[in-house]
Motif scaffolding. Structure first.
Motif, PDB file in Angstrom:
ATOM      1  N   VAL A  51     -38.943   4.586 -34.579  1.00 51.87           N
ATOM      2  CA  VAL A  51     -38.627   5.611 -33.815  1.00 51.87           C
ATOM      3  C   VAL A  51     -39.207   5.388 -32.406  1.00 51.87           C
ATOM      4  O   VAL A  51     -40.212   4.954 -32.277  1.00 51.87           O
ATOM      5  N   VAL A  52     -38.282   4.958 -31.472  1.00 55.67           N
ATOM      6  CA  VAL A  52     -38.646   4.694 -30.188  1.00 55.67           C
ATOM      7  C   VAL A  52     -38.106   5.624 -28.963  1.00 55.67           C
ATOM      8  O   VAL A  52     -36.827   6.075 -29.105  1.00 55.67           O
ATOM      9  N   GLY A  53     -38.976   6.338 -28.328  1.00 58.57           N
ATOM     10  CA  GLY A  53     -38.752   7.247 -27.341  1.00 58.57           C
ATOM     11  C   GLY A  53     -38.426   6.503 -26.136  1.00 58.57           C
ATOM     12  O   GLY A  53     -38.826   5.308 -25.770  1.00 58.57           O
ATOM     13  N   LYS A  54     -37.786   7.231 -25.175  1.00 60.32           N
ATOM     14  CA  LYS A  54     -37.260   6.619 -24.012  1.00 60.32           C
ATOM     15  C   LYS A  54     -36.805   5.127 -24.120  1.00 60.32           C
ATOM     16  O   LYS A  54     -36.955   4.335 -23.390  1.00 60.32           O
ATOM     17  N   ALA A  55     -35.881   5.284 -24.916  1.00 64.96           N
ATOM     18  CA  ALA A  55     -35.171   4.033 -25.270  1.00 64.96           C
ATOM     19  C   ALA A  55     -34.203   3.350 -24.236  1.00 64.96           C
ATOM     20  O   ALA A  55     -34.109   2.194 -24.194  1.00 64.96           O
ATOM     21  N   ASP A  56     -33.969   4.060 -23.273  1.00 69.56           N
ATOM     22  CA  ASP A  56     -33.387   3.337 -21.919  1.00 69.56           C
ATOM     23  C   ASP A  56     -34.298   2.669 -21.266  1.00 69.56           C
ATOM     24  O   ASP A  56     -33.680   1.853 -20.413  1.00 69.56           O
ATOM     25  N   ALA A  57     -35.763   2.798 -21.486  1.00 73.64           N
ATOM     26  CA  ALA A  57     -36.505   2.113 -20.670  1.00 73.64           C
ATOM     27  C   ALA A  57     -37.341   1.168 -21.574  1.00 73.64           C
ATOM     28  O   ALA A  57     -38.368   0.648 -21.013  1.00 73.64           O
ATOM     29  N   THR A  58     -36.948   1.040 -22.869  1.00 74.02           N
ATOM     30  CA  THR A  58     -37.560   0.180 -23.697  1.00 74.02           C
ATOM     31  C   THR A  58     -37.119  -1.226 -24.294  1.00 74.02           C
ATOM     32  O   THR A  58     -35.769  -1.021 -24.159  1.00 74.02           O
ATOM     33  N   GLN A  59     -37.559  -2.388 -24.267  1.00 71.97           N
ATOM     34  CA  GLN A  59     -37.006  -3.340 -24.754  1.00 71.97           C
ATOM     35  C   GLN A  59     -37.581  -3.593 -26.029  1.00 71.97           C
ATOM     36  O   GLN A  59     -38.829  -3.713 -26.389  1.00 71.97           O
ATOM     37  N   VAL A  60     -36.835  -4.040 -27.129  1.00 75.39           N
ATOM     38  CA  VAL A  60     -37.168  -4.276 -28.415  1.00 75.39           C
ATOM     39  C   VAL A  60     -36.675  -5.645 -29.045  1.00 75.39           C
ATOM     40  O   VAL A  60     -35.553  -5.839 -28.850  1.00 75.39           O
ATOM     41  N   GLN A  61     -37.633  -6.214 -29.645  1.00 75.73           N
ATOM     42  CA  GLN A  61     -37.245  -7.518 -30.330  1.00 75.73           C
ATOM     43  C   GLN A  61     -37.403  -7.380 -31.853  1.00 75.73           C
ATOM     44  O   GLN A  61     -38.503  -6.803 -32.308  1.00 75.73           O
TER      45      GLN A  61
ATOM     46  N   ALA B  79     -29.449   1.112 -27.698  1.00 75.07           N
ATOM     47  CA  ALA B  79     -28.304   1.812 -27.408  1.00 75.07           C
ATOM     48  C   ALA B  79     -27.487   2.206 -28.611  1.00 75.07           C
ATOM     49  O   ALA B  79     -27.074   3.483 -28.718  1.00 75.07           O
ATOM     50  N   ALA B  80     -27.159   1.205 -29.302  1.00 76.18           N
ATOM     51  CA  ALA B  80     -26.444   1.566 -30.528  1.00 76.18           C
ATOM     52  C   ALA B  80     -26.967   2.627 -31.474  1.00 76.18           C
ATOM     53  O   ALA B  80     -26.317   2.828 -32.375  1.00 76.18           O
TER      54      ALA B  80
ATOM     55  N   ASN C 170     -31.806   9.901 -25.981  1.00 75.43           N
ATOM     56  CA  ASN C 170     -32.753   8.718 -25.522  1.00 75.43           C
ATOM     57  C   ASN C 170     -33.835   8.705 -26.510  1.00 75.43           C
ATOM     58  O   ASN C 170     -34.834   8.019 -25.974  1.00 75.43           O
ATOM     59  N   VAL C 171     -33.569   8.544 -27.890  1.00 72.57           N
ATOM     60  CA  VAL C 171     -34.496   8.454 -28.819  1.00 72.57           C
ATOM     61  C   VAL C 171     -33.924   7.435 -29.799  1.00 72.57           C
ATOM     62  O   VAL C 171     -32.650   7.696 -30.344  1.00 72.57           O
ATOM     63  N   ALA C 172     -34.301   6.259 -30.199  1.00 72.00           N
ATOM     64  CA  ALA C 172     -33.676   5.533 -31.013  1.00 72.00           C
ATOM     65  C   ALA C 172     -34.505   5.484 -32.359  1.00 72.00           C
ATOM     66  O   ALA C 172     -35.555   5.416 -32.430  1.00 72.00           O
ATOM     67  N   ARG C 173     -33.820   5.458 -33.454  1.00 64.72           N
ATOM     68  CA  ARG C 173     -34.330   5.544 -34.822  1.00 64.72           C
ATOM     69  C   ARG C 173     -33.418   4.502 -35.543  1.00 64.72           C
ATOM     70  O   ARG C 173     -32.199   4.291 -35.594  1.00 64.72           O
TER      71      ARG C 173
END
Length: 50
Positions: free
Chosen positions: A18-28, A37-38, A43-46
């Motif tokens: 779970v990632v908050g502030k998804a628009d300001a976060t880079q994940v690998q 974004a998908a 603005n929370v990615a799960r």
């Protein structure tokens, strides 16, 4: 976390994330860029890493 911080996660797959502030976060995932974004809503990615 603050701007510029880096975090790593490991464990037995699959991992739930779970990632908050998804628009300001880079994940690998497995060394490759992952499109938050998908998998974001309000603005929370799960997502799960397999």
């Amino acid at each position: 976390m603050a701007r510029g911080d880096v975090a790593e996660a490991s464990g037995v797959l699959p991992l739930a994330a779970v990632v908050g502030k998804a628009d300001a976060t880079q994940v690998q995932v497995h060394g490759k860029a992952f499109d938050l974004a998908a998998v974001s809503r309000d603005n929370v990615a799960r997502f799960k890493v397999k």
